[in-house]
Structures are given as structure tokens and as C-alpha cells.
Motif scaffolding. Sequence first.
Motif, PDB file in Angstrom:
ATOM      1  N   UNK A  94       0.831  -1.211   0.000  1.00  0.00           N
ATOM      2  CA  UNK A  94       0.000   0.000   0.000  1.00  0.00           C
ATOM      3  C   UNK A  94       0.860   1.253   0.000  1.00  0.00           C
ATOM      4  N   UNK A  95       1.907   1.256   0.810  1.00  0.00           N
ATOM      5  CA  UNK A  95       2.793   2.418   0.878  1.00  0.00           C
ATOM      6  C   UNK A  95       3.495   2.636  -0.457  1.00  0.00           C
ATOM      7  N   UNK A  96       3.946   1.548  -1.073  1.00  0.00           N
ATOM      8  CA  UNK A  96       4.608   1.668  -2.372  1.00  0.00           C
ATOM      9  C   UNK A  96       3.653   2.196  -3.429  1.00  0.00           C
ATOM     10  N   UNK A  97       2.424   1.714  -3.438  1.00  0.00           N
ATOM     11  CA  UNK A  97       1.449   2.197  -4.425  1.00  0.00           C
ATOM     12  C   UNK A  97       1.181   3.691  -4.242  1.00  0.00           C
ATOM     13  N   UNK A  98       1.071   4.115  -2.995  1.00  0.00           N
ATOM     14  CA  UNK A  98       0.840   5.539  -2.735  1.00  0.00           C
ATOM     15  C   UNK A  98       2.029   6.389  -3.188  1.00  0.00           C
ATOM     16  N   UNK A  99       3.235   5.913  -2.922  1.00  0.00           N
ATOM     17  CA  UNK A  99       4.435   6.644  -3.350  1.00  0.00           C
ATOM     18  C   UNK A  99       4.499   6.721  -4.866  1.00  0.00           C
ATOM     19  N   UNK A 100       4.235   5.604  -5.541  1.00  0.00           N
ATOM     20  CA  UNK A 100       4.262   5.577  -7.008  1.00  0.00           C
ATOM     21  C   UNK A 100       3.228   6.543  -7.570  1.00  0.00           C
ATOM     22  N   UNK A 101       2.029   6.516  -7.032  1.00  0.00           N
ATOM     23  CA  UNK A 101       0.975   7.412  -7.509  1.00  0.00           C
ATOM     24  C   UNK A 101       1.382   8.873  -7.339  1.00  0.00           C
ATOM     25  N   UNK A 102       1.884   9.219  -6.155  1.00  0.00           N
ATOM     26  CA  UNK A 102       2.260  10.599  -5.868  1.00  0.00           C
ATOM     27  C   UNK A 102       3.414  11.068  -6.759  1.00  0.00           C
ATOM     28  N   UNK A 103       4.456  10.228  -6.891  1.00  0.00           N
ATOM     29  CA  UNK A 103       5.615  10.623  -7.695  1.00  0.00           C
ATOM     30  C   UNK A 103       5.286  10.670  -9.183  1.00  0.00           C
ATOM     31  N   UNK A 104       4.393   9.806  -9.626  1.00  0.00           N
ATOM     32  CA  UNK A 104       3.959   9.844 -11.027  1.00  0.00           C
ATOM     33  C   UNK A 104       3.132  11.102 -11.284  1.00  0.00           C
ATOM     34  N   UNK A 105       2.335  11.492 -10.322  1.00  0.00           N
ATOM     35  CA  UNK A 105       1.493  12.675 -10.470  1.00  0.00           C
ATOM     36  C   UNK A 105       2.331  13.942 -10.589  1.00  0.00           C
ATOM     37  N   UNK A 106       3.433  14.017  -9.846  1.00  0.00           N
ATOM     38  CA  UNK A 106       4.296  15.215  -9.921  1.00  0.00           C
ATOM     39  C   UNK A 106       5.437  15.028 -10.917  1.00  0.00           C
ATOM     40  N   UNK A 107       5.353  13.984 -11.717  1.00  0.00           N
ATOM     41  CA  UNK A 107       6.293  13.727 -12.829  1.00  0.00           C
ATOM     42  C   UNK A 107       7.731  13.506 -12.373  1.00  0.00           C
ATOM     43  N   UNK A 108       7.929  12.838 -11.224  1.00  0.00           N
ATOM     44  CA  UNK A 108       9.286  12.509 -10.777  1.00  0.00           C
ATOM     45  C   UNK A 108       9.699  11.120 -11.252  1.00  0.00           C
ATOM     46  N   UNK A 109       8.708  10.265 -11.522  1.00  0.00           N
ATOM     47  CA  UNK A 109       8.987   8.950 -12.112  1.00  0.00           C
ATOM     48  C   UNK A 109       8.140   8.801 -13.365  1.00  0.00           C
ATOM     49  N   UNK A 110       8.528   7.823 -14.153  1.00  0.00           N
ATOM     50  CA  UNK A 110       7.818   7.570 -15.406  1.00  0.00           C
ATOM     51  C   UNK A 110       7.421   6.101 -15.435  1.00  0.00           C
ATOM     52  N   UNK A 111       6.216   5.825 -15.841  1.00  0.00           N
ATOM     53  CA  UNK A 111       5.755   4.443 -15.985  1.00  0.00           C
ATOM     54  C   UNK A 111       6.132   3.970 -17.381  1.00  0.00           C
ATOM     55  N   UNK A 112       7.073   3.028 -17.452  1.00  0.00           N
ATOM     56  CA  UNK A 112       7.519   2.508 -18.737  1.00  0.00           C
ATOM     57  C   UNK A 112       6.421   1.622 -19.315  1.00  0.00           C
ATOM     58  N   UNK A 113       5.976   0.666 -18.565  1.00  0.00           N
ATOM     59  CA  UNK A 113       4.801  -0.139 -18.867  1.00  0.00           C
ATOM     60  C   UNK A 113       4.231  -0.606 -17.546  1.00  0.00           C
ATOM     61  N   UNK A 114       3.232  -1.408 -17.585  1.00  0.00           N
ATOM     62  CA  UNK A 114       2.556  -1.807 -16.357  1.00  0.00           C
ATOM     63  C   UNK A 114       3.530  -2.491 -15.400  1.00  0.00           C
ATOM     64  N   UNK A 115       3.688  -1.902 -14.218  1.00  0.00           N
ATOM     65  CA  UNK A 115       4.544  -2.482 -13.183  1.00  0.00           C
ATOM     66  C   UNK A 115       6.015  -2.168 -13.334  1.00  0.00           C
ATOM     67  N   UNK A 116       6.418  -1.401 -14.358  1.00  0.00           N
ATOM     68  CA  UNK A 116       7.823  -1.043 -14.570  1.00  0.00           C
ATOM     69  C   UNK A 116       7.935   0.475 -14.470  1.00  0.00           C
ATOM     70  N   UNK A 117       8.832   0.935 -13.582  1.00  0.00           N
ATOM     71  CA  UNK A 117       8.978   2.373 -13.326  1.00  0.00           C
ATOM     72  C   UNK A 117      10.428   2.771 -13.425  1.00  0.00           C
ATOM     73  N   UNK A 118      10.669   4.005 -13.920  1.00  0.00           N
ATOM     74  CA  UNK A 118      12.018   4.539 -13.953  1.00  0.00           C
ATOM     75  C   UNK A 118      11.963   6.024 -13.608  1.00  0.00           C
ATOM     76  N   UNK A 119      13.120   6.556 -13.278  1.00  0.00           N
ATOM     77  CA  UNK A 119      13.200   7.970 -12.890  1.00  0.00           C
ATOM     78  C   UNK A 119      12.987   8.832 -14.115  1.00  0.00           C
ATOM     79  N   UNK A 120      12.222   9.880 -13.959  1.00  0.00           N
ATOM     80  CA  UNK A 120      11.913  10.774 -15.084  1.00  0.00           C
ATOM     81  C   UNK A 120      13.058  11.732 -15.365  1.00  0.00           C
TER      82      UNK A 120
END
Length: 120
Positions: A94-120
Motif C-alpha cells: 500500500x505504501x509503495x502504491x501511494x508513493x508511485x501514484x504521488x511521484x507519477x502525479x508530480x512527474x518525478x517517475x515515469x511508468x515505462x509499462x505496467x509495473x515497470x517504473x524509472x526515474x523521469x
Amino acid sequence: MVEKSEYGANWEGFIKMLLNRLEIPTKEDIISLHGRLDKLEQLLYQKQPTAKKKRAKPTIRRKSASSIFLAVIANHPKGTNFKTLRAATGFNDKKLRNIIFRLDKIKRIKRVKRGIYKKA
């Protein structure tokens, strides 16, 4: 015959008798209580002697969960999956999902595809 009381037969005596029987505090009682409360407050707020002076502990500044998460992602330039992030950070799902959502919203990370994330 009329009984004589200790307060007399006048109006003031009647009021004093009524206040006494109903246990209603008089102005003098309240002033006395305020004086006693003031003395107690003064005793409470007096500086109490200390046995030893305690040294202030240096404050350790901890990283936020988001900064830890970003540091892990920075180690994987091509991107990393959710399972690797959970193992590296030790956070629950749950904590990881919240962090991913927040960082994706402020464009600090990028979703490459489902379940794969990298720094923006």
C-alpha cells in the motif's frame, strides 16, 4: 413561640443560613480557594533542581519514503518492477502504491509499462 437561630431573625441571617444549608460557597470561600490555587501554581512552576544536565542528542535527519524510493529507482536506469522495489525498500504494498501514484502525479517517475517504473 419562635425559635432563635444562631443567625438571628433578620434577612441577612436568613441568607447566610440558606447558603450554609445548601452548601453554596460564599465570596470569602471563593477568594480563599483562589489564594490556595495561586500558591499551588507557584509551587508547580518553580524551577526544580536537576541532578545532572542532560546533553542534547544530535538529531539524525531521516530520509523520506519518497527519497528512498527515488534512490532505489536511480540505481536502475532502464526501470525496475514492483517486486524489486518492495524488496529493496522494505515498504509494504500500500505504501509503495501511494508513493508511485504521488511521484507519477508530480512527474518525478515515469511508468515505462505496467509495473515497470524509472526515474523521469
